[in-house]
Design an enzyme around this catalytic site. Structure first.
Site, PDB file in Angstrom:
ATOM      1  N   HIS A   1       1.020  -1.405   0.336  1.00  0.00           N
ATOM      2  CA  HIS A   1       0.139   0.537  -0.184  1.00  0.00           C
ATOM      3  C   HIS A   1       0.950   1.366   0.009  1.00  0.00           C
ATOM      4  O   HIS A   1       0.803   2.255  -0.515  1.00  0.00           O
ATOM      5  CB  HIS A   1      -0.612  -0.146   1.272  1.00  0.00           C
ATOM      6  N   GLU A   2       1.863   1.060   0.877  1.00  0.00           N
ATOM      7  CA  GLU A   2       2.638   2.160   1.199  1.00  0.00           C
ATOM      8  C   GLU A   2       3.425   2.845  -0.092  1.00  0.00           C
ATOM      9  O   GLU A   2       3.854   4.123  -0.520  1.00  0.00           O
ATOM     10  CB  GLU A   2       3.479   2.527   2.277  1.00  0.00           C
TER      11      GLU A   2
ATOM     12  N   HIS B   1       1.661   4.574  -3.001  1.00  0.00           N
ATOM     13  CA  HIS B   1       1.531   6.115  -2.903  1.00  0.00           C
ATOM     14  C   HIS B   1       3.496   6.265  -2.958  1.00  0.00           C
ATOM     15  O   HIS B   1       3.297   7.793  -3.722  1.00  0.00           O
ATOM     16  CB  HIS B   1       2.487   6.020  -0.959  1.00  0.00           C
TER      17      HIS B   1
END
Length: 356
Positions: A19-20, A23
């Protein structure tokens, strides 16, 4: 318990990292500087700086974060950092960066399914009739146990699961069947009828049937790259659709919110799936990855969906949400998440005491 805890940490670590990482990659592609990429929260156990970014492994492995230059509205930014500031990027670029986290969770599910299908193939239910129910369209048309369903309305049947899907999309219209019996092909015309049944949520519904039951036999099919990718995307889409439908039914009361689970339930299930084997464990990670992606897209301030909501308001009104209103909404969003966490923890504890 120890086995479940280790499995839980592995699952959360993978999901948060992906997820990170979404980003992070999107930020770098959009020219935004990243100051910190951390897996976990709290005191930093390991850290290494490459260029501008400090990569960290922190003590509490239940999350992670990416800290970007100029991430907070109204923060002071050095003049030389303006071009690499998140706040000073276009709405489209900021939206891409925010949405990349959840979408990388969807990509992870697709990737896991693809690897599983590519190396293990799939098992499909043989389109063989095991039982024909009396006084049903199939019984009247002359279908017999042992018949192999080859085609329905000129659509080739690969698996028994294809049959109810095609019947459902016909909405009761007459269907042309080709079945194989004793090495002979037989053409039959069958008109499905509505019959009471239950959906995947256990709700009473009416659905079109012809009155046959599968033999329960299955066969193994190897998949090429394209087929594996096709099945992976299809399964991920199916999980997204099912999860969203579950949320809607919880909101309208069709499904009890007691079904919601938190970290304790996830840890228990992670341990069980890890014991069942790597394929089960990988599938469980894919399932949770889809859920994490969807949850983060909810329009709740604090979550990625909340930030996308702010950007949407700015795009419609031509001006950004004021700092004071943003702060109030973020506090409200945080309170909602805390309340939800308390509720799912309560559900987990009740299940434990009830032996669930």
């Amino acid at each position: 318990m120890g086995h479940s805890a280790i499995a839980f940490i592995i699952v959360i670590g993978i999901l948060v990292f992906i997820h990170e990482f979404g980003h992070f990659i999107a930020a770098r592609l959009c020219g935004v500087g990243v100051e910190v990429f951390s897996l976990g929260f709290g005191p930093k156990i390991l850290k290494k700086r490459y260029g501008r970014t400090q990569y960290c492994l922190s003590a509490i492995p239940l999350g992670g974060y990416v800290k970007m230059v100029g991430e907070e509205p109204g923060s002071e930014i050095d003049p030389e950092d303006i071009n690499s500031s998140f706040t000073h990027k276009s709405l489209l670029q900021k939206s891409i960066i925010v949405a990349a986290g959840p979408f990388f969770n969807f990509f992870l599910a697709i990737f896991i399914f693809f690897i599983l299908y590519q190396f293990s193939g799939i098992y499909l239910a043989e389109p063989v009739v095991g039982q024909v129910l009396e006084d049903t369209p199939a019984f009247t048309a002359g279908i017999k146990p042992g018949d192999v369903i080859k085609e329905i309305n000129q659509v080739k049947i690969e698996s028994f699961e294809d049959i109810p899907r095609i019947i459902a999309t016909g909405y009761g219209k007459q269907l042309d069947f080709i079945v194989e019996r004793d090495a002979r092909l037989i053409e039959l015309v069958i008109s499905p009828v509505l019959s009471p049944g239950k959906n995947v949520f256990g709700e009473e519904i009416e659905k079109y049937i012809i009155g046959i039951v599968g033999s329960g036999e299955s066969y193994h099919k190897k998949l090429n790259l394209f087929q594996a990718l096709q099945h992976s995307i299809k399964d991920t889409y199916g999980l997204v659709k099912l999860t969203l439908l579950s949320v809607v039914k919880m909101i309208n009361g069709s499904i009890s919110a007691d079904n919601l689970g938190g970290p304790l339930m996830i840890a228990q299930m992670a341990g069980e799936q890890a014991k069942a084997g790597m394929m089960n464990f990988a599938w469980f990670i894919a399932l949770l990855s889809v859920n994490l992606g969807i949850i983060n897209l909810f329009p709740i301030p604090v979550l990625d969906g909340g930030h996308l909501l702010f950007f949407g308001i700015e795009a419609l009104t031509g001006k950004a949400v004021s700092d004071s209103l943003r702060e109030k909404l973020i506090k409200f969003g945080a309170a909602v998440l805390v309340a939800l966490m308390v509720f799912v923890f309560y559900n987990d504890i009740v299940r434990m005491f009830n032996g669930g």
